[in-house]
Enzyme design. Sequence first.
Site, mmCIF file in Angstrom:
data_model
loop_
_atom_site.group_PDB
_atom_site.id
_atom_site.type_symbol
_atom_site.label_atom_id
_atom_site.label_comp_id
_atom_site.label_asym_id
_atom_site.label_seq_id
_atom_site.Cartn_x
_atom_site.Cartn_y
_atom_site.Cartn_z
ATOM 1 N N SER A 13 0.844 -1.197 0.000
ATOM 2 C CA SER A 13 0.000 0.000 0.000
ATOM 3 C C SER A 13 0.875 1.240 0.000
ATOM 4 C CB SER A 13 -0.892 0.015 1.242
ATOM 5 O OG SER A 13 -0.111 0.266 2.404
ATOM 6 N N CYS A 14 0.261 2.387 -0.283
ATOM 7 C CA CYS A 14 1.008 3.644 -0.264
ATOM 8 C C CYS A 14 1.594 3.903 1.118
ATOM 9 C CB CYS A 14 0.102 4.793 -0.691
ATOM 10 S SG CYS A 14 -1.433 4.942 0.261
ATOM 11 N N THR A 15 0.864 3.546 2.163
ATOM 12 C CA THR A 15 1.330 3.808 3.526
ATOM 13 C C THR A 15 2.482 2.882 3.905
ATOM 14 O OG1 THR A 15 -0.874 4.593 4.126
ATOM 15 C CG2 THR A 15 0.598 4.009 5.933
ATOM 16 N N THR A 38 -10.102 8.840 0.145
ATOM 17 C CA THR A 38 -9.993 8.037 -1.074
ATOM 18 C C THR A 38 -11.383 7.638 -1.554
ATOM 19 O OG1 THR A 38 -9.935 5.855 -0.006
ATOM 20 C CG2 THR A 38 -7.834 7.053 -0.163
ATOM 21 N N THR A 71 -6.046 0.350 9.102
ATOM 22 C CA THR A 71 -5.014 0.177 8.082
ATOM 23 C C THR A 71 -4.157 -1.017 8.463
ATOM 24 O OG1 THR A 71 -3.071 1.134 6.994
ATOM 25 C CG2 THR A 71 -3.505 1.859 9.244
ATOM 26 N N GLY A 72 -3.795 -1.800 7.468
ATOM 27 C CA GLY A 72 -2.896 -2.923 7.710
ATOM 28 C C GLY A 72 -1.452 -2.582 7.396
ATOM 29 N N ASN A 120 0.170 10.037 -1.496
ATOM 30 C CA ASN A 120 -0.358 8.671 -1.534
ATOM 31 C C ASN A 120 -0.796 8.239 -2.931
ATOM 32 O OD1 ASN A 120 -2.300 10.739 -0.179
ATOM 33 N ND2 ASN A 120 -3.663 9.338 -1.295
#
EC number: 1.2.1.12
Length: 335
Positions: free
Chosen positions: A152-154, A183, A211-212, A318
């Site tokens: 993911s972006c994070t 988003t 969030t994962g 992101n």
Amino acid sequence: MKLAINGFGRIGRNVFKIAFERGIDIVAINDLTDPKTLAHLLKYDSTFGVYNKKVESRDGAIVVDGREIKIIAERDPKNLPWAKLGIDVVIESTGVFSSATSDKGGYLDHVNHAGAKKVILTVPAKDEIKTIVLGVNDHDINSDLKAVSNASCTTNCLAPLAKVLHESFGIEQGLMTTVHAYTNDQRILDLPHSDLRRARAAALSIIPTSTGAAKAVGLVLPELKGKLNGTSMRVPVPTGSIVDLTVQLKKKDVTKEEINSVLRKASETPELKGILGYTEDPIVSSDIKGNSHSSIVDGLETMVLENGFAKILSWYDNEFGYSTRVVDLAQKLVK
């Protein structure tokens, strides 16, 4: 390299622009929307402005600066003509096919049935698949990989930061909060959603959600598996996010200056240059819009208490930063 994009949303369109700028042969786009609408959304972007290319549409295609890109509208990835088109890499950016197989289709259908050589997911996979974060576990890339996730972006923001901190000072454990742009998986006005917080109007509230990303760092840095966790606060901006990482370090006498020096030097190494950035300018989220780094450390915000307890903040676009890594990964996969 012959590239195809499955799903022409926020990530798909940014991937297109970055790949097009690099001269990559984008052969086809699969999206259920008509070419006229796809061309319009490629040209006019509320976040990044008007695209500086001539964009037209015609029956079954869009044309960008004279280059024609085939438009397909097929729901089932099994039926896509990737073998016929000689596709090397498919960017799976629908957000729908995050499992290898399912009744509605899976990401492996691009390879096993449609005939592409490789597929990259722009989401974390729901099953066992090699996850790559550039600058962190590039060494895991090999020619045998048929399907990979770009995470993911994070995770792309957090993992390079965690890698440098762990290698330099040792991370015992940590918690992350991403203050994240809204988003498409949120409602613009209150409407039903399986996550009742995401059901609320995206531009009117700070919205806590899951969030994962922190746990996923363990996929690319196995030595940190189980040591990080986190949450997300969705805020009313369209792009531009920031990771707030609080860690207990093994080095108990560490200082703010040491942490910043290590991160600044890491950002200049061949391994992380262009991926990890560093600034001591007093910036805000709009200043990193269109920034291609995965992670931009805000040195002004680093804090340290006694016994190695530290907080580090790092910015990321992101959309654009993440999409840049997707294209980088595609190029590395076919080398």
